[in-house]
Design a protein around this motif. Sequence first.
Motif: not given
Lengths: 375, 375
Positions: A159, A189, A193, A326-327, A330-331, A335
């Motif tokens: 990320l 990712i 995206d 947090q991403r 949640s994935e 991901t």
Amino acid sequence: MALQLRSLISKSGQLEVSLASVPVPAPGPDEVLIRIEGSPINPSDLGLLFGAADMTTAKASGTPERPVVTATVPEGAALRAMTARLDESMPVGNEGAGVVVEAGSSPAAQALLGKTVAAIGGAMYAQYRAVPVAQTLLLPEGATAVDGASSFVNPLTALGMVETMRREGHKALVHTAAASNLGQMLNRICMKDGIALVNIVRKPEQVDLLKGMGAKYICDSSAPTFLQDLTGALAETGATIAFDATGGGKLGGQILGCMEAAINRTAKEYSRYGSATHKQVYLYGGLDMRPTEFVRNFGMAWGMGGWLLFPFLNKIGPAAAEVLKQRVASELKTTFASHYSKEISLAEVLDLGTIAVYNQRATGTKYLINPAKGS
Amino acid sequence: MALQLRSLISKSGQLEVSLASVPVPAPGPDEVLIRIEGSPINPSDLGLLFGAADMTTAKASGTPERPVVTATVPEGAALRAMTARLDESMPVGNEGAGVVVEAGSSPAAQALLGKTVAAIGGAMYAQYRAVPVAQTLLLPEGATAVDGASSFVNPLTALGMVETMRREGHKALVHTAAASNLGQMLNRICMKDGIALVNIVRKPEQVDLLKGMGAKYICDSSAPTFLQDLTGALAETGATIAFDATGGGKLGGQILGCMEAAINRTAKEYSRYGSATHKQVYLYGGLDMRPTEFVRNFGMAWGMGGWLLFPFLNKIGPAAAEVLKQRVASELKTTFASHYSKEISLAEVLDLGTIAVYNQRATGTKYLINPAKGS
């Protein structure tokens, strides 16, 4: 008392890796005590684990429950590079996950009691580890310690690369050693995206692997047409930033050269200083231990430099870092899913045959340590 | 009609340098026409003048008044790097100075009529050159065209290095090829401004030269103790940014390595990623044409990159650039004085024996072209 893996390099150049028996730590007010059930062996861990030792000299001793591995650090530059850690017994393991078995008095700490969390902070190759709440990540319902063991280093690095690309004004990116766990994650990712990613791999079978995962741009550095392939992919994507895990050899410079060639395909006039477009390569790893070498055939608008997760997180600040974390949560099972070829105990980390496999740093030989597993 | 030097590389790989007869340009409303009386041969001019030609193949032809030099550009990478300029006859000469003999209608242009000015903008190896007023610098009373011929490239580059050091948060700097005209200038700026400068030179006699000019930190890269000397100077000054004119070889990486070693002399604890202090080397020249090579023994907080005057001036903006220019004008005969070993005519630029001297790019062989001088 509990087991903790230790790495020690003596002033005389002897590496000793062993299991120490240490008191179970008591968590501070804003800390939690985690029973570690999963901690990955990342390339960055190997650097601390074995230092500059020549592992072809490795010897086993000790007992089956308390094995010891010794090896020699070559004299000269290799040993000198270790100066600051000589005669200090160092715990190892950047990240891990497990169940919170004890919590400090703060509400944030208490809220985690009994929960499965991931954590970062070193010394994770141990049965128990106390860490500040800020260094943990509460895993989502149903996620195990194995699911969450690699929640920090690879996910935040991947990320962080995308975030660096955006913040430095690039629209697409290049990644080397792209078939790695991290590379596969970055590919997921970018697909999610809608970011163009040029994947550089070292073997034809890795092309197939990434293709099967939906990657669009894959260049095999072992192909005779590599430089043309790469230039084509760069021209198509407009990628002007790269993250290179190999560090050594010619790859970083070749990427800059191909970026410049791709830009010049549409250049209107000659500039003896090359294109005005800034081209950047970050070396974030050192899989290729040779010196870094490049011919300066990419004009003057270029940069090369080190890239490291924690300075990056410091730079963007805690609020932006929390968004990334947090991403990940949640994935976590999509991901950011990690795959391990084997789960081993702390004692097995010190098995010479096992070391020979995981110390290759090869794609598809990623090991997970489970300190709760009996040896 | 007036003479203008031209450099042409044909698609077949033939370099031809010659004198063209071109109309005397008419200045636009905000331009001035300068009769050039001094234009230096900077390393950056040589790149355009001879391109990638192999000057050991140079041949002379033409007449004494209109000499022609031809040479071969090796096929392959060298010729490919010239793609964008092939079959285009290019004027040469970044900067120069002379008397304004005609001026456009604007008050700013009219104010310069009859004055001696310096100018930047290319095509200065010519008897006449029309340039926008914004690209000129009015020389102070009593300064000749020879005094002002090098008012832009070296002075602004040297000031730009100091300005870059300040803006990027460093407190001292390193310069290589430090005995050059530019290096001597940078040394004078740093002495005047009280900035610690580590001068790296390549020969013992250059140590003496700089010492005689008051330089405090001088390291000779030909000395067996070079790396220790450099580390010592870096530890003493705290310099963490360097400007390297050589570009190729190992020097840039050695500077980063010595910076890291200097920082680690006072390190309190071991970090396997090296010091957290950012270390930067800018390659602003290519005196050493070999590939750039380094061992990554300086942690992860480092950067290497190209540095070029005009992108830098664009970045800081016109107001900040004007401050630098005015400093050049006010210290033209002191801090920013340039020295030339010879003044030559346009025709002499094309003399093979003369080329053999100025094309060495060696310290102490800087030539000034005077297009007003008869050949």
